[in-house]
Design a protein around this motif. Structure first.
Motif, PDB file in Angstrom:
ATOM      1  N   ARG A   1      52.824  46.487  34.127  1.00 55.43           N
ATOM      2  CA  ARG A   1      52.148  46.927  35.350  1.00 55.43           C
ATOM      3  C   ARG A   1      50.631  46.978  35.176  1.00 55.43           C
ATOM      4  NH1 ARG A   1      53.833  49.301  39.829  1.00 55.43           N
ATOM      5  NH2 ARG A   1      52.348  50.540  41.030  1.00 55.43           N
TER       6      ARG A   1
ATOM      7  N   GLN B   1      48.031  44.844  37.451  1.00 56.33           N
ATOM      8  CA  GLN B   1      46.973  45.453  38.259  1.00 56.33           C
ATOM      9  C   GLN B   1      45.623  44.841  37.929  1.00 56.33           C
ATOM     10  OE1 GLN B   1      47.234  49.675  37.631  1.00 56.33           O
ATOM     11  NE2 GLN B   1      48.740  49.981  39.247  1.00 56.33           N
TER      12      GLN B   1
ATOM     13  N   VAL C   1      52.155  46.211  42.777  1.00 61.47           N
ATOM     14  CA  VAL C   1      51.244  46.922  41.877  1.00 61.47           C
ATOM     15  C   VAL C   1      49.962  47.423  42.531  1.00 61.47           C
ATOM     16  CG1 VAL C   1      52.076  45.676  39.855  1.00 61.47           C
ATOM     17  CG2 VAL C   1      50.103  44.780  41.102  1.00 61.47           C
ATOM     18  N   TYR C   2      49.625  46.959  43.735  1.00 65.26           N
ATOM     19  CA  TYR C   2      48.318  47.370  44.279  1.00 65.26           C
ATOM     20  C   TYR C   2      48.343  47.549  45.788  1.00 65.26           C
ATOM     21  CZ  TYR C   2      43.518  48.132  42.736  1.00 65.26           C
ATOM     22  OH  TYR C   2      42.337  48.726  42.372  1.00 65.26           O
TER      23      TYR C   2
END
Length: 1524
Positions: free
Chosen positions: A401, A405, A368-369
């Motif tokens: 998601r 995040q 996600v990052y």
């Protein structure tokens, strides 16, 4: 006695040692700085070999380092160390010279025998330059002087003379008869005895005087040759290998002068004897090449000790440097990657402390990052171990998601916070905006971190793990997953999200009062919004806030600074310095030492609040742009009120009176108000005044700003009558009182002494007292011009060529020269005018670079001053009043600009004003709406009022206005009022209104009237009487009966009929036509037109079924199943060839059938193109795609699509339009665009598991990766024309189809081509269609042989000759015949006559040939044929065309400078040398944003986590930020 002898001996020894010492090296301290690196990494940084580190710890944080990460470069704050070493600079002692410090001629103790100056020192060459001195001049008259250095000036007299100056003759000498080379002299004590003695330079040899030969004695140096030059004269010349004057000859050492021609960098010179030497390689060098030197040994190849991610480079003999590559940082021997790479390395390091213990955190980040943590920065990341994430279900978290995040961002801090920084603070801020608490354990004193609103404290297990874009700290517990204060909503727009949150209601209310509220409610474009809280707005000054919130004064500028037209994530904001808002103002971002991100100095509260069309960031302060000044209150009019009672009912008619009711505290302006007796009214008068700090008629802000006029150091001439001049206090000067009047003072009170030593002080009130840039005197440098600099000596090789040496406290350091910047060892040219504050110049001045480090400030046009201070020039205050007439008023427009306006009662341009002559008596000739005005040049004239058009005698307004005054339209006008469509008829352009007469309405069938007069049906009836397009009666006559006229009633058309010369529209005659209006034409008709009560139009196939002449084309649409695809479009246009056209095509071209591609080529989707919409030169994309376009052209009044005539027009269907063609269109691919992929995202297509097969539409293929999609999105299509086509619309090159330039040349084709033909050898012409003069044959390679005649030249010529008048023969080489015929002989001897070239006839009678008579003389149809001489002509292309006349092509203005269109418009050729302008439909604006939104929407609807494209959306966001 013994003591004295001992002391004297010691003195002698020291003197001897001093004499023997040749080299006196000078000791210097050299300072330098290491390369800028991350502060955490700087602990390991070492100074270069030989240097000592003089700073401790992480060094000094006074620099920035740059990191290239993937597609861009980031700038990070860093640290560096100061280093110093002791350096012995080689220097010769006094009296010595050269690299070996040899003694000067005459000896080191007395160089040049103390009679000259020796070129000494390590760079000297030992040459003596003699000092000028006073000499005694000999005065021997008849004698020889004893001259020279050792001479005493005495005279030796010649024969027969005596005396001190040999000026006294001796008479008795004649009797002696002295021999040759002798003289008579007086001798003896009394001087009376005479004798013969040898002349000077001669000596007696017996009885004769012989010349003296000095070479017989050893008068020259042993290494010199003596040359006899005459009596007692000689010359000493040093032998080869020696140099000197011959008296002294020194051996030549080539190594002392030019290093024996040995390159000093790589070789050493070895002395081999007088005048001889050789070169040898220095240590770490090899392979000597004469004249070039030696090559450095490349240790990088033999002993590379650099890290695998580093590049090895040779920097000096035996020394390498290792430079980390690929976005990593380090000293080269150790390189560190980005945060994600470091996480992977730590988790995978075999035997490492964290092997396999960071898997959960790594999985979370990678999913996600990853992009922000590997591409942006710098960041500090708190990494929980697997054990620390034990209570967190990673799998469930990844299903959402957005929440995942947010959880990651709770562990990320903007900036680099090492353990030392964490120890020195109590609070930190994460990327979510949430703060965290820093504490220490009571037992172990270890750092612990707890997020705001959470319970768990994460203990620091290991800190300061270095990454290229930040620092990692390993913690034992994850931060609590606290909820955000301001919830995101991907289903709602920004405006809706703000409306749901009362904390930001004031700002939301402000947006709602402007058009921005509507923009933020739309989802076709992305925004980033910075929203101040209600508390922040409340902290503003009350009057300013009230003014901003008032309905009549809020300004879009204030709001627009809070908006950015792309979507930006917090990671991007933390990594960039600034953006430009929609108010065209810069918003700056920086970070505090605790990680808090500031927006132009204002604290950010909550970050990354996601909405459907962008992101929201909340602020604790208000962003107020500089341009807010115009919307703040600047008028402070004084009001005076008086209450009076109305005695009688009366009418108050004054625009200066304000009316107040008892129940209202607000004054409302009225005029022409009738007041009743006894009613109280408030008479209010207003005296206009400017607020404090504003001046002039427009109440402009005073210099220095309205809040602090004249910078607070003077008095502004404010008020309505003021001119804004600042009268400065005694200690201040400048247009804003921003400078100190004493050039040596600075500071807010101008009471501080400037610190500048040898330069010009920056004497602004807000300066820090340093010197102005570039003002240091020669020999000084530094911010205070206090550092003495000298040119660096050659021995200091480490200083850059553009650097000087700075001497300070016995140490030397390298300083870049003025005009250059760097650390002294590396200097690059700097442009002082390229800085943020260019050269210290005023904002209204131009900075002009004059040379390295030199610049000048010059005030811009309209401004005056010295460049540092520029004041606006007010032309109206000049003595000439800007050349305005005495009866005119000067109006200040801007700096150096003004306008002149004639005063009331005068007219003119302001420079010339003349009295207005009354022409009221002429008003009877004007239209009742017009006014009569006198014009000195034209007399009186009638002028229609604003909003009306006409010549004054006739004035007409819009259609609604004209209908309201038309008597025959009285009933029709009632329909308009009932339907409330007045605004439509007044604002819509290009319309035709068909008005039924009063009699026509009366004649309506009662049933029809009852149906159509209902309120719900009247609008439909009216729309059926309004045509889209302005048609005059003449236009109707020029239309064909097959044309159908579109009405404003959707999909309804009127049929035009012309029977027996009578023109009717659906059976209605025009009884009064061509009634003008500003937006169209009005016709009165004798019938009410009624549409079908059921106005549902047939679909495509149904409509084609009603058109039997187009049945074959209908069959193809059914055969290829195209109907559904066509009907799926919003609208469409079909160009259907009729049955005859298709049958002729199949018969001529021999195909079995029309294929699907050819049918698709006849259809344009998403546009309904009526006949009036088809403009000459227009192109449209067909169903085959962008590269297959059809063009529309008008030839002799007939409209064509490509080369097919449009024979039947405007046949309407429910969603589209059909036009009939008399010919089948052949596919022309004139475009060969790159990346011609059509991406179709179906609304029904769901995100699938990646292993499942794709379901792309027919004719398309799957894009391999989402990244490819984004790259396709970023690149769009690269427009290219196919070979043989040119220009933006890809027009065909001159020549035949498929054979550009007739195959005889090369066409300059392509999207940027001009279409010009570059002809091959022998060919000429616009399309290379002809041979050059005097050539013929297919290849134009045969030369004509006609001597006196006309050759049959050209590609089709045979080279035969038509002889000129009077000539004959095969090549017209013979005889001369009279008149205009040729006398020729047949083979049998019979003579006959033949007309000469250019004439025609039977030979007996000849007339001149008119070459233009038939077929336009072979010229182009677009050219004029002009007769020249008999039988000859010239072809000249018509206006708007270019070429050689035989081939003429339309001039396309779009090929040059975009046809004069704006760069954001698309130029379309509409005819010869004619263009039209269309807004570009594809670009980096809305189109890009729409695609980006569609990508995000696709992600939100995905049903499988593997299909997430947020990683690529992050890339897209960053690229959009970069302006791609």
């Amino acid at each position: 006695m013994f003591s004295f002898a001992r002391t004297f001996s010691f003195f002698l020894i020291n003197l001897l040692l001093l004499q023997m010492k040749k080299q006196c090296d000078q000791k210097l301290l050299i300072r330098m700085k290491t390369e800028c690196v991350p502060c955490s990494l700087n602990l390991e940084t070492q100074c270069p070999a030989g240097y000592t580190k003089i700073t401790n710890g992480t060094g000094i944080p006074d620099c920035r380092y740059y990191l290239e990460i993937k597609t861009h470069t980031l700038s990070f704050p860093g640290c560096r160390h100061h280093c110093m070493k002791e350096f012995e600079q080689p220097e010769c002692c006094q009296g010595h010279w050269g690299p070996d410090c040899m003694a000067c001629p005459g000896g080191a103790a007395s160089p040049c025998n103390r009679r000259g100056r020796c070129s000494q020192g390590i760079t000297g060459d030992g040459t003596c330059t003699f000092k000028p001195s006073l000499h005694t001049v000999c005065n021997c008259v008849h004698g020889v002087c004893n001259s020279g250095i050792t001479g005493d000036g005495r005279c030796t007299c010649l024969s027969g003379y005596k005396g001190l100056s040999c000026d006294q003759p001796i008479a008795e000498c004649e009797a002696l008869r002295c021999p040759e080379n002798s003289r008579c002299t007086a001798s003896g004590e009394d001087g009376r005895r005479l004798q013969c003695t040898c002349l000077p330079n001669y000596h007696r040899d017996g009885t004769q005087c012989e010349p003296i030969n000095p070479c017989s004695r050893k008068v020259c140096d042993p290494n010199a040759d003596c040359i006899y030059l005459g009596p007692n004269r000689h010359k000493c010349t040093c032998r080869e290998g020696y140099r000197g004057d011959g008296q002294v000859c020194l051996p030549i050492d080539p190594c002392q002068a030019i290093y024996g021609n040995c390159p000093a960098q790589s070789t050493i010179c070895i002395y081999d004897g007088p005048g001889k030497s050789h070169c040898e390689c220095k240590e770490h060098y090899t392979n000597f090449v004469p004249g070039k030197g030696c090559s450095m040994k490349d240790i990088c190849e033999t002993n590379n000790r650099c890290h695998k991610k580093a590049k090895c480079s040779m920097v000096a003999p035996g020394q390498i440097t290792c430079t980390c590559q690929g976005g990593s940082v380090g000293n080269g021997f150790v390189c560190y990657g980005d945060i994600v790479e470091r996480l992977r390395d730590l988790n995978a390091e075999v035997g490492g402390r964290w092997q396999g213990k960071l898997t959960s955190a790594l999985s979370l980040v990678e999913n996600v990052y990853e992009w922000p943590l590997s591409t942006l920065g710098p960041f500090t990341m708190l990494v929980p171990t697997n054990k620390g994430l034990k209570g967190t279900n990673i799998k469930d978290l990844l299903n959402n998601r957005q929440k995942a995040q947010y959880f990651v961002k709770l562990h990320v801090i903007a900036g680099q916070l090492n353990t030392s920084s964490l120890n020195n603070t109590d609070v930190i801020y994460t990327l979510t905006g949430k703060s965290g608490e820093i504490s220490k354990g009571e037992k172990d004193n270890q750092l612990r971190i707890r997020i705001q609103g959470g319970r768990s404290k994460g203990k620091l297990l290991q800190g300061n793990i270095i990454a290229s874009n930040g620092i990692l700290h390993i913690i034992d517990k994850a931060m609590d997953n606290v909820e955000p204060t301001f919830e995101s909503s991907k289903e709602e727009t920004i405006m809706s999200v703000l409306q749901d949150n009362g904390r930001y209601s004031q700002f939301t209310s402000l947006i709602e009062k402007t058009g921005l509220g509507m923009d933020l409610q739309q989802d076709h474009r992305s925004y980033t919004v910075f929203v101040p809280s209600n508390e922040a707005l409340s902290n503003m000054k009350a009057e300013a806030l009230d003014y901003l919130l008032s309905a009549e004064h809020n300004d879009i500028t204030f709001l627009s600074i809070n908006l950015y037209s792309f979507q930006l994530k917090i990671a991007s904001l933390a990594s960039i310095e600034h953006i430009r808002s929609m108010a065209k103002q810069f918003i700056y971002f920086n970070r505090t030492s605790t990680g808090q991100v500031l927006v132009s100095g204002e604290e950010m509260e909550e970050t990354d609040i996601v909405a459907k069309n962008g992101r929201i960031y909340t602020l604790a302060g208000v962003l107020v742009p500089p341009t807010i000044v115009p919307i703040l209150p600047h008028r402070c009019d004084e009001t005076r009120s008086q209450v009076a009672v109305v005695r009688e009912s009366q009418q108050i008619n004054s625009s200066y009176l304000l009316y107040v009711t008892h129940s209202s505290s607000l004054f409302t302006a009225f005029s022409d108000i009738v007041h009743k007796k006894g009613e109280d009214i408030c008479f209010i008068s207003q005296e206009p005044k400017c607020c404090k700090g504003f001046f002039g008629p427009d109440c402009s802000p005073c210099p220095g700003g309205f809040s602090k006029p004249c910078s607070g150091n003077g008095q502004c001439m404010d008020g309505l009558d003021g001119n804004g001049t600042c009268v400065c206090a005694e200690a201040f000067q400048g247009s804003r009182c921003q400078f100190c009047s004493d050039p040596g003072k600075y500071g807010p009170q101008c009471d501080k002494e400037c610190l500048c030593i040898y330069g010009k002080c920056d004497n602004r009130i807000d300066s820090n007292g340093i010197c102005l840039p570039g003002s240091c005197r020669s020999g000084y440098a530094g911010k205070l011009c206090d550092k003495q600099i000298v040119p660096c000596k050659p021995s200091l090789l480490f200083c850059h060529a553009h650097a000087d040496c700075q001497l300070s406290d016995g140490a030397v350091s390298c300083v870049c020269k003025p005009g250059y910047e760097g650390d002294g060892m590396s200097c690059s040219k700097v442009d002082p005018c390229a800085a943020l504050n260019p050269g210290g110049c005023n904002i209204n001045a131009e900075c002009i670079q004059m040379g390295p480090g030199e610049h000048a400030c010059v005030c811009q046009a309209g401004w005056t001053g010295d460049g540092r201070d520029c004041s606006a020039i007010n032309n109206c205050l000049l003595p000439t009043a800007a050349r305005c007439h005495e009866n005119a008023t000067c109006i200040y427009v801007g700096p150096g600009q003004n306008d002149c306006k004639c005063k009331d009662g005068f007219r003119g341009n302001g420079i010339e004003c003349t009295p207005i002559n009354s022409c009221l008596e002429q008003n009877g000739k004007c239209h009742h709406l017009a006014t009569c005005q006198f014009e000195s040049s034209r007399g009186w004239e009638c002028v229609c009022p604003k909003g009306y058009e006409g010549d004054g005698r006739i004035c007409y307004g819009n259609a609604a206005d004209e209908l309201s005054t038309l008597s025959e339209a009285a009933a029709f006008n009632q329909w308009i009022n009932e339907a409330e469509i007045n605004s439509v008829l007044s604002t819509t352009s290009n319309l035709t209104v068909l008005v039924p007469s009063l009699q026509a309405i009366e004649n309506m069938d009662e049933d029809e009237k009852a149906f159509w007069m209902s309120k719900s049906n009247i609008p439909t009836l009216l729309k059926y009487h309004v045509l889209t397009g302005a048609y005059s009666f003449a236009d109707f006559q020029n239309l064909s009966t097959s044309d159908m006229l579109p009405t404003s009633l959707q999909s309804n058309f009127l049929h035009l009929s012309k029977e027996n010369g009578n023109l009717t529209l659906e059976g209605a005659h025009i009884v009064a036509g061509d009634i003008a209006s500003t937006n169209g034409i009005i016709h009165v008709i004798d019938k009410v037109l009624t549409p079908l009560r059921s106005t549902v139009m047939p679909r495509l196939l149904a409509r084609l079924e009603q058109m039997p002449d187009y049945s074959i084309f209908r069959g193809y649409i059914i055969q290829y199943s195209l109907a559904n695809e066509i009907e799926a479009a919003n609208t469409y246009t079909v160009f259907a060839p009729n049955n005859d056209a298709i049958e002729n095509y199949l018969r001529d071209k021999k195909p079995a059938t029309l294929d699907e591609s050819q049918v698709r080529y006849h259809i344009v989707l998403d546009e309904k193109l009526l006949k009036n919409n088809l403009h000459n030169g227009m192109h449209r994309e067909t169903m085959l795609g962008f590269s297959y376009q059809v063009g529309f052209f008008l030839h002799n009044g007939q409209l064509f699509i490509n080369d097919a005539p449009i024979s039947y027009t405007n046949v309407a269907t429910d969603k589209g339009i059909i036009h009939g063609l008399g010919k089948v269109l052949e596919i022309q691919k004139n475009r060969c665009d790159l990346n011609d992929t059509v991406i179709t995202v179906s609304g029904s297509e769901k995100c699938r598991i990646c292993s499942q097969p794709s379901s792309c539409p027919p004719g398309t293929k799957e894009i391999v990766s989402i990244l490819s999609l984004i790259l396709a999105f970023l690149g769009f299509q690269t427009r290219e024309c196919c070979a043989g086509f040119f220009g933006q619309q890809c027009q065909r090159c001159p020549g035949k189809a498929g054979n550009a330039c007739f195959g005889n040349g090369v066409c300059l084709d392509g999207i940027n081509g001009t279409g010009a033909c570059e002809c091959g050898e022998g060919f000429v012409g616009t399309a290379c269609e002809s041979c050059v003069e005097g050539r013929y044959g297919r290849n134009c390679d045969q030369a004509c042989a006609c001597l006196h005649g006309k050759c049959s030249s050209g590609i089709d010529g045979d080279g035969s000759c038509e002889c000129d008048v009077g000539w004959r023969g095969v090549t017209c080489e013979t005889g001369k015949c009279p008149l205009f015929f040729l006398c020729l002989l047949l083979s049998n001897g019979t003579a006959y006559c033949k007309c000469a070239a250019g004439f025609e006839g039977n030979g007996t009678f000849c007339t001149a040939i008119d070459a233009c008579k038939t077929s336009n003389g072979g010229c182009s149809a677009k050219a004029e044929c002009r007769r020249t001489t008999p039988g000859n002509r010239a072809c000249v292309c018509n206006a708007g065309y270019t070429g050689d006349g035989i081939v003429c092509i339309e001039i396309n203005p779009c090929l040059e400078n975009n046809g004069g269109c704006d760069r954001n418009a698309e130029c379309t050729q509409t005819g010869p040398n004619q263009v039209s302008t269309l807004s570009k439909q594809i670009g980096a604006g809305n189109q890009v944003t729409q695609i980006s939104i569609s990508i995000f929407r696709t992600v939100s609807e995905a049903e499988h986590p593997d299909c997430s494209t947020s990683y690529y959306a992050s890339i897209l966001s960053h690229w959009l930020l970069a302006g791609l």
